[in-house]
Design a protein around this motif. Structure first.
Motif, mmCIF file in Angstrom:
data_model
loop_
_atom_site.group_PDB
_atom_site.id
_atom_site.type_symbol
_atom_site.label_atom_id
_atom_site.label_comp_id
_atom_site.label_asym_id
_atom_site.label_seq_id
_atom_site.Cartn_x
_atom_site.Cartn_y
_atom_site.Cartn_z
ATOM 1 N N GLY A 67 -69.318 4.399 -53.749
ATOM 2 C CA GLY A 67 -69.758 3.011 -53.764
ATOM 3 C C GLY A 67 -69.105 2.238 -52.636
ATOM 4 N N LYS A 68 -69.110 0.922 -52.744
ATOM 5 C CA LYS A 68 -68.570 0.083 -51.687
ATOM 6 C C LYS A 68 -67.048 0.238 -51.561
ATOM 7 C CE LYS A 68 -72.448 -1.920 -50.480
ATOM 8 N NZ LYS A 68 -73.022 -1.725 -49.121
ATOM 9 N N ILE A 69 -66.575 0.202 -50.316
ATOM 10 C CA ILE A 69 -65.146 0.239 -50.014
ATOM 11 C C ILE A 69 -64.804 -1.054 -49.277
ATOM 12 C CG2 ILE A 69 -63.299 1.439 -48.787
ATOM 13 C CD1 ILE A 69 -65.127 3.939 -48.826
ATOM 14 N N THR A 70 -63.787 -1.758 -49.761
ATOM 15 C CA THR A 70 -63.379 -3.007 -49.128
ATOM 16 C C THR A 70 -62.297 -2.734 -48.088
ATOM 17 O OG1 THR A 70 -63.898 -4.300 -51.105
ATOM 18 C CG2 THR A 70 -62.416 -5.308 -49.499
ATOM 19 N N TYR A 90 -54.066 0.969 -41.983
ATOM 20 C CA TYR A 90 -52.998 1.021 -42.983
ATOM 21 C C TYR A 90 -53.515 1.526 -44.318
ATOM 22 C CZ TYR A 90 -49.333 -0.461 -46.198
ATOM 23 O OH TYR A 90 -48.367 -0.489 -47.165
ATOM 24 N N ILE A 91 -52.737 2.441 -44.920
ATOM 25 C CA ILE A 91 -53.069 3.007 -46.231
ATOM 26 C C ILE A 91 -51.890 2.748 -47.169
ATOM 27 C CG2 ILE A 91 -53.767 5.077 -47.475
ATOM 28 C CD1 ILE A 91 -54.854 6.175 -44.867
ATOM 29 N N HIS A 92 -52.132 2.030 -48.236
ATOM 30 C CA HIS A 92 -51.049 1.575 -49.113
ATOM 31 C C HIS A 92 -50.514 2.682 -50.003
ATOM 32 C CE1 HIS A 92 -53.062 1.496 -53.072
ATOM 33 N NE2 HIS A 92 -54.166 1.139 -52.437
ATOM 34 N N GLY A 93 -49.317 2.450 -50.545
ATOM 35 C CA GLY A 93 -48.679 3.377 -51.464
ATOM 36 C C GLY A 93 -48.934 3.005 -52.915
ATOM 37 N N GLY A 94 -48.209 3.694 -53.803
ATOM 38 C CA GLY A 94 -48.371 3.478 -55.239
ATOM 39 C C GLY A 94 -48.612 4.768 -55.990
ATOM 40 N N GLY A 95 -48.223 5.904 -55.384
ATOM 41 C CA GLY A 95 -48.364 7.174 -56.074
ATOM 42 C C GLY A 95 -49.796 7.613 -56.277
ATOM 43 N N ARG A 96 -50.737 6.957 -55.579
ATOM 44 C CA ARG A 96 -52.179 7.216 -55.701
ATOM 45 C C ARG A 96 -52.729 6.765 -57.054
ATOM 46 N NH1 ARG A 96 -52.921 12.376 -51.721
ATOM 47 N NH2 ARG A 96 -50.774 12.448 -50.982
ATOM 48 N N ILE A 97 -51.882 6.093 -57.839
ATOM 49 C CA ILE A 97 -52.309 5.604 -59.156
ATOM 50 C C ILE A 97 -52.076 4.095 -59.308
ATOM 51 C CG2 ILE A 97 -52.012 7.814 -60.335
ATOM 52 C CD1 ILE A 97 -49.270 6.893 -61.288
ATOM 53 N N CYS A 119 -54.935 -5.194 -37.683
ATOM 54 C CA CYS A 119 -54.678 -4.242 -38.761
ATOM 55 C C CYS A 119 -55.881 -4.189 -39.692
ATOM 56 C CB CYS A 119 -53.429 -4.641 -39.545
ATOM 57 S SG CYS A 119 -53.154 -3.666 -41.061
ATOM 58 N N ILE A 120 -56.285 -2.993 -40.042
ATOM 59 C CA ILE A 120 -57.330 -2.791 -41.035
ATOM 60 C C ILE A 120 -56.711 -2.028 -42.199
ATOM 61 C CG2 ILE A 120 -59.572 -1.766 -41.549
ATOM 62 C CD1 ILE A 120 -58.614 -2.363 -37.939
ATOM 63 N N SER A 121 -56.801 -2.585 -43.401
ATOM 64 C CA SER A 121 -56.221 -1.966 -44.588
ATOM 65 C C SER A 121 -57.333 -1.644 -45.572
ATOM 66 C CB SER A 121 -55.197 -2.909 -45.233
ATOM 67 O OG SER A 121 -54.559 -2.292 -46.331
ATOM 68 N N VAL A 122 -57.272 -0.457 -46.172
ATOM 69 C CA VAL A 122 -58.379 0.045 -46.987
ATOM 70 C C VAL A 122 -58.036 0.007 -48.475
ATOM 71 C CG1 VAL A 122 -57.545 2.422 -46.660
ATOM 72 C CG2 VAL A 122 -59.924 2.030 -47.364
ATOM 73 N N GLU A 123 -59.026 -0.391 -49.276
ATOM 74 C CA GLU A 123 -58.899 -0.410 -50.742
ATOM 75 C C GLU A 123 -59.564 0.848 -51.297
ATOM 76 O OE1 GLU A 123 -57.263 -1.832 -54.027
ATOM 77 O OE2 GLU A 123 -57.350 -3.205 -52.325
ATOM 78 N N TYR A 124 -58.806 1.928 -51.373
ATOM 79 C CA TYR A 124 -59.350 3.179 -51.896
ATOM 80 C C TYR A 124 -59.212 3.212 -53.425
ATOM 81 C CZ TYR A 124 -54.390 4.556 -51.826
ATOM 82 O OH TYR A 124 -53.033 4.604 -52.017
ATOM 83 N N ARG A 125 -60.047 4.005 -54.075
ATOM 84 C CA ARG A 125 -60.021 4.101 -55.530
ATOM 85 C C ARG A 125 -58.875 4.997 -55.996
ATOM 86 N NH1 ARG A 125 -65.043 2.934 -53.898
ATOM 87 N NH2 ARG A 125 -66.362 1.630 -55.241
ATOM 88 N N THR A 133 -60.069 14.788 -53.875
ATOM 89 C CA THR A 133 -60.046 14.216 -52.526
ATOM 90 C C THR A 133 -60.799 12.888 -52.426
ATOM 91 O OG1 THR A 133 -61.980 15.542 -51.922
ATOM 92 C CG2 THR A 133 -59.799 16.477 -51.433
ATOM 93 N N SER A 134 -61.077 12.262 -53.559
ATOM 94 C CA SER A 134 -61.820 11.003 -53.549
ATOM 95 C C SER A 134 -61.169 9.968 -52.629
ATOM 96 C CB SER A 134 -61.916 10.435 -54.967
ATOM 97 O OG SER A 134 -62.496 9.152 -54.960
ATOM 98 N N ALA A 135 -59.858 9.746 -52.787
ATOM 99 C CA ALA A 135 -59.170 8.750 -51.964
ATOM 100 C C ALA A 135 -59.160 9.165 -50.496
ATOM 101 C CB ALA A 135 -57.741 8.555 -52.460
#
Length: 318
Positions: A67-70, A90-97, A119-125, A133-135
């Motif tokens: 679906g859409k990715i912000t 940029y790809i944020h942290g958080g343990g992928r959860i 800077c471009i930062s991605v909101e991955y699921r 490998t979704s993220a």
């Protein structure tokens, strides 16, 4: 070897004094994730991230595999779009959860200001709702979009750096492998801040810090369980330590604390990059726990770590 029988490493005294004051969850479980995510979204968003900075923010939605990715795009308010600016993906942290696209972003915004970069930062699921490998694929879609929009973004294609913190660092390393193999947008460098690189979670440091510190070995096991869902087939793009070929990757910067779970897997990955002919700078900060520079940015150790990282970025991109 049981964790109880391993010699222990102390945290830096200044960081150790700060640790009890941090609002950290105890005994992380899957059931706790919704409340923790809600708290993050309330505390970490565009307004709080750029408050007091000469930074403007806009966002765009692109099509992705789920679906859409912000994507958030951040640049200096007085910046005029030229075609030779550095760019950070940029790809944020958080343990992928846990986490969102603004988590830990302050580090990169310092360079946006200093270098007049974008800077471009991605909101991955996140897992466990989206596993495997979704993220990785969502983050790669964001990189492909940047590669198609260099002129509109004002980014010099020779000055695009991927950066990630913690699990975001692991995803950044995976994306560097993926874009090499798919012949996607070229990256000038990969900045891996205390990256999560190995799903096996069986190093000495993972056992030394099984119950101690920020994001301990137990938390790490839960994170990977959420991502893998019990699967024994693990992609090297998801767990870069499993990659058999590290040649042809962009220069890397890896930093990590000596008193955290990811120490050994990060040192091993840096060594393998050197063996593969990839120029790599490695820093292991004595007494540093996970993301100490984000949690205690005014501490002496954090100031040293931030200064060393910034010097490397400026050298490559200015």
């Amino acid at each position: 070897m049981a964790s109880e029988h391993l010699p222990s490493l102390d945290f830096d005294p200044e960081l150790s004094a700060i640790l009890p004051l941090l609002p950290l969850p105890k005994g992380l479980t899957v059931e706790m994730l919704p409340a923790l995510r809600q708290a993050t979204s309330q505390a970490t968003h565009a307004e709080s991230t750029i408050a007091g900075r000469p930074i403007r923010h806009r966002e765009i939605d692109i099509d992705g595999p789920n679906g859409k990715i912000t994507l958030s795009i951040l640049e200096k308010i007085d910046s005029t779009i030229q075609k030779n600016r550095p760019g950070f993906y940029y790809i944020h942290g958080g343990g992928r959860i846990l986490g969102n696209r603004f988590s830990g972003l302050e580090t990169v915004l310092e360079w946006v200001e200093k270098l007049d970069a974008v800077c471009i930062s991605v909101e991955y699921r996140l897992a466990p709702e989206f596993q495997g490998t979704s993220a990785v694929e969502e983050c790669y879609k964001g990189l492909e979009w940047i590669g198609e929009k260099f002129d509109q973004l004002g980014i010099d294609p020779a000055k695009l750096m991927i950066a990630g913190q913690s699990s975001g660092g692991g995803l950044a390393a995976g994306i560097a492998l993926l874009t090499r193999d798919r012949k996607g947008p070229l990256l000038s460098a990969q900045l891996l801040m205390c990256p999560q690189l190995d799903d096996q979670n069986n190093t000495v440091s993972s056992r030394q810090f099984l119950h101690r510190g920020i994001w301990n070995g137990k938390d790490n096991a839960l994170g990977w369980q959420c991502v893998l869902g019990g699967s024994n087939e693990v992609s090297p793009y998801l767990s870069p330590s499993r990659a058999t070929d590290l040649t042809g990757l962009p220069p890397a910067y890896i930093d990590v604390g000596s008193a955290e779970v990811f120490r050994d897997e990060d040192v091993k990955y840096a060594t393998r990059l050197w063996e593969s002919g990839v120029q790599t700078e490695l820093h292991v900060w004595s007494g540093g726990y996970h993301v100490f520079d984000m949690m205690a940015p005014s501490s002496e150790l954090a100031r040293k770590a931030i200064a060393a990282r910034t010097a490397w970025v400026v050298k490559l991109l200015s």
